[in-house]
Motif scaffolding. Structure first.
Motif, PDB file in Angstrom:
ATOM      1  N   CYS A 423       0.847  -1.191   0.000  1.00 52.50           N
ATOM      2  CA  CYS A 423       0.000   0.000   0.000  1.00 52.50           C
ATOM      3  C   CYS A 423       0.886   1.246   0.000  1.00 52.50           C
ATOM      4  O   CYS A 423       1.743   1.397   0.874  1.00 52.50           O
ATOM      5  N   TYR A 425       0.142   4.155   0.791  1.00 44.63           N
ATOM      6  CA  TYR A 425      -0.191   5.076   1.878  1.00 44.63           C
ATOM      7  C   TYR A 425       0.467   4.661   3.188  1.00 44.63           C
ATOM      8  O   TYR A 425       1.089   5.464   3.874  1.00 44.63           O
ATOM      9  N   CYS A 426       0.336   3.367   3.527  1.00 36.98           N
ATOM     10  CA  CYS A 426       0.936   2.892   4.789  1.00 36.98           C
ATOM     11  C   CYS A 426       2.275   2.206   4.552  1.00 36.98           C
ATOM     12  O   CYS A 426       2.910   1.739   5.497  1.00 36.98           O
ATOM     13  N   LYS A 427       2.696   2.108   3.266  1.00 39.55           N
ATOM     14  CA  LYS A 427       3.962   1.477   2.877  1.00 39.55           C
ATOM     15  C   LYS A 427       4.046   0.024   3.332  1.00 39.55           C
ATOM     16  O   LYS A 427       5.093  -0.468   3.741  1.00 39.55           O
ATOM     17  N   ILE A 432      -1.456   3.206  10.143  1.00 40.45           N
ATOM     18  CA  ILE A 432      -0.814   4.520  10.160  1.00 40.45           C
ATOM     19  C   ILE A 432      -1.052   5.136  11.534  1.00 40.45           C
ATOM     20  O   ILE A 432      -1.879   4.659  12.314  1.00 40.45           O
ATOM     21  N   HIS A 463      -3.133  17.651   6.713  1.00 41.52           N
ATOM     22  CA  HIS A 463      -4.183  16.924   5.998  1.00 41.52           C
ATOM     23  C   HIS A 463      -5.543  17.381   6.544  1.00 41.52           C
ATOM     24  O   HIS A 463      -5.664  17.698   7.736  1.00 41.52           O
ATOM     25  N   LYS A 495      -5.085  18.756   0.829  1.00 40.60           N
ATOM     26  CA  LYS A 495      -5.581  17.415   0.498  1.00 40.60           C
ATOM     27  C   LYS A 495      -4.483  16.511  -0.065  1.00 40.60           C
ATOM     28  O   LYS A 495      -4.594  15.288  -0.018  1.00 40.60           O
ATOM     29  N   MET A 497      -1.514  16.147   1.066  1.00 36.96           N
ATOM     30  CA  MET A 497      -0.593  15.655   2.088  1.00 36.96           C
ATOM     31  C   MET A 497      -1.038  14.298   2.619  1.00 36.96           C
ATOM     32  O   MET A 497      -2.235  13.995   2.692  1.00 36.96           O
ATOM     33  N   HIS A 498      -0.072  13.485   2.998  1.00 31.47           N
ATOM     34  CA  HIS A 498      -0.347  12.231   3.701  1.00 31.47           C
ATOM     35  C   HIS A 498      -0.884  12.582   5.082  1.00 31.47           C
ATOM     36  O   HIS A 498      -0.531  13.614   5.655  1.00 31.47           O
ATOM     37  N   GLN A 499      -1.737  11.743   5.634  1.00 29.80           N
ATOM     38  CA  GLN A 499      -2.333  12.039   6.937  1.00 29.80           C
ATOM     39  C   GLN A 499      -1.271  12.198   8.025  1.00 29.80           C
ATOM     40  O   GLN A 499      -1.466  12.940   8.991  1.00 29.80           O
ATOM     41  N   GLU A 500      -0.135  11.517   7.878  1.00 29.60           N
ATOM     42  CA  GLU A 500       0.911  11.602   8.899  1.00 29.60           C
ATOM     43  C   GLU A 500       1.836  12.802   8.684  1.00 29.60           C
ATOM     44  O   GLU A 500       2.672  13.095   9.533  1.00 29.60           O
ATOM     45  N   GLN A 501       1.698  13.462   7.535  1.00 30.29           N
ATOM     46  CA  GLN A 501       2.570  14.595   7.230  1.00 30.29           C
ATOM     47  C   GLN A 501       2.003  15.904   7.780  1.00 30.29           C
ATOM     48  O   GLN A 501       0.788  16.096   7.835  1.00 30.29           O
TER      49      GLN A 501
END
Length: 507
Positions: A423, A425-427, A432, A463, A495, A497-501
């Motif tokens: 994935c 998104y979560c690598k 996450i 995000h 929008k 950005m990754h949620q963790e960024q």
């Protein structure tokens, strides 16, 4: 056991399913633009010798150098025609032979004595590149035919372990001894059972000629280069799986159908009438229920008919399979409920291991049982069900914690590794950081910034989900810093950005 082979062929990929007693037992997939390389023979060049690991890296023309162990370089077999080692051609024959104990103690040569940097070597791929690792190669070449596997670098005679009759084994070994050339080794494959001397001789003659051709070809090639490419998936299926046990061989491609018929007429004419072409409008994998089984094989949870279930998790180090009673409550007592679940699970574990093509170390966490006889029954059931597996497996006894440790030879990527990608998104982690955690990390970042600057407005780019959190239940983070430090803080949603960024900056 009734068997059927179903093949779906498109310009992009070939998919082969083996059905046993009405259930999908194995699925093999080959993408035409990314064909597997196991079985290919290369002329390589040694790029690095590693005395500390007793191995070497060999450049065979791939992105990553291949890995060559010292035991894959030298011949550790005695030149003895009475060798009792058995082999199975579905595996790399040379690795089977390396496990045979030597008849006399002798010092094993070191890798630095056998290979030097820039030395050219002829190698065969034994294991596909997996993850971050390059391919594993061996100098012990093995050339599989229909009934025979030829190993030109060792002096050996063997018979597949899947031929149970000792009388038949002795007969085949006697024929091999009479036909065997002065050098090289041979293993009779499972398909060679009850074949006459002429059939075996035809295979031996073909394979020895093939080896001579490859050897001469390698002498004229510059390293690194491909010397011999193994057959495609359809041809390998005919060669390795199509036996008298197969009642039906179905293909949905007229072109592939003609190729299979021609090959079978030349080698196994008695099986030609079992080959059929699929002409219905519905996809062949849908017609035989294979597509739905494929989808189930990619799920983490596998339901048992009783109501219990398996949880299958693959990690970098091993595969963990957990057995649970689930909805099954039993009828007699707790021990009976557990044993019934474990027995059903043992059968399904063996099936899932084959279907998903799981390899390496596999740990099965059966439900704890008190009775020793019940424990033995569960392990015996697992071993019996794995006998049909063409890959080599080794099952250890049940531990005190109720765990069964087993290994299964890993040659290629598992079904899930082939069909899925990590994935983005979560690598590949599957999780996450929570929104709450990110908010507290932002709080720390703002505090570090305001403690080192005297004035200026602070912009926090995040995000949208984090922005909602900071404006809602975690709004005190922004309000308290603004009050304590007398600074204005502006939230800016992004929008993209990754949620963790997040980005905290001074304006």
């Amino acid at each position: 056991m009734s068997q059927e082979i179903i093949i779906n062929s498109t310009p992009q990929q070939i998919r082969v399913a083996l059905i046993e007693n009405g259930q999908v037992a194995e699925v093999n997939i080959e993408r035409r633009k990314h064909r597997g390389i196991v079985g290919n023979i290369y002329k390589g060049r040694v790029s690095k010798v590693l005395p500390g690991m007793q191995a070497a890296f060999v450049n065979i023309g791939l992105k990553k150098d291949a890995f060559l162990y010292v035991t894959d370089v030298y011949d550790n077999l005695e030149d003895d025609d009475d060798d009792e080692t058995e082999g199975d051609a579905s595996e790399n024959a040379s690795q089977e032979l390396q496990q045979k104990p030597q008849k006399a103690q002798r010092r094993r040569p070191l890798i630095q004595e056998l290979l030097k940097r820039d030395q050219e070597v002829l190698v065969q791929v034994a294991k596909e590149p997996l993850g971050t690792k390059g391919a594993r190669v061996t100098c012990h070449i093995s050339l599989p035919g229909r009934y025979i596997v030829f190993m030109p670098t060792v002096n050996h005679i063997g018979v597949s372990r899947r031929i149970p009759s000792q009388g038949e084994r002795n007969r085949l070994r006697k024929i091999l001894k009479s036909l065997k050339p002065a050098s090289g080794g041979f293993i009779v494959r499972t398909a060679g059972e009850e074949r006459d001397e002429d059939d075996l001789k035809t295979d031996i003659d073909f394979l020895t000629r093939l080896w001579e051709t490859l050897r001469k070809k390698s002498e004229t090639r510059r390293a690194p280069s491909l010397v011999h490419e193994d057959l495609n998936l359809v041809s390998r299926t005919v060669r390795d799986i199509f036996t008298n046990k197969v009642e039906k061989f179905v293909l949905d491609s007229e072109e592939e159908y003609q190729r299979v018929v021609e090959f079978t007429e030349a080698t196994m004419p008695h099986l030609v009438d079992r080959i059929r072409v699929f002409v219905k409008d519905i996809p062949v994998f849908d017609h035989y229920g294979i597509e739905s089984e494929l989808e189930k094989a990619l799920q983490r949870k596998v339901w048992l008919k009783s109501g219990g279930y398996l949880i299958i998790d693959k990690t970098e180090a091993l595969v963990a399979i957990d057995v649970n009673t689930g909805k099954f409550v039993g009828r007699k007592n707790l021990e009976d409920t557990i044993v019934r679940t474990n027995l059903e699970a043992a059968t399904e574990v063996a099936r899932q291991v084959r279907l998903r093509d799981l390899g390496g170390i596999i740990i099965v966490d059966f439900i704890d049982m008190e009775n020793e006889e019940n424990k033995r029954r569960v392990v015996s059931t697992l071993e019996r069900e794995l006998e049909a597996d063409r890959a080599r497996t080794n099952v250890l006894e049940l531990t005190e914690l109720g765990l069964v440790q087993m290994t299964r030879k890993r040659v290629r990527e598992s079904l899930k590794q082939l069909l899925y990608q990590p994935c983005p998104y979560c690598k590949g982690l599957g999780i996450i950081k929570s929104e709450e955690t990110i908010c507290y990390e932002i709080q720390g970042a703002i505090q570090r910034l305001v403690s080192t600057t005297e004035n200026g407005r602070i912009t926090v780019r995040v995000h949208p989900s984090i922005a909602r959190m900071l404006k809602g239940e975690e709004r005190e983070i922004i309000n308290s810093i603004a009050t304590d430090y007398g600074r204005k803080i502006k939230l800016q949603e992004d929008k993209g950005m990754h949620q963790e960024q997040f980005q905290v900056s001074l304006v």
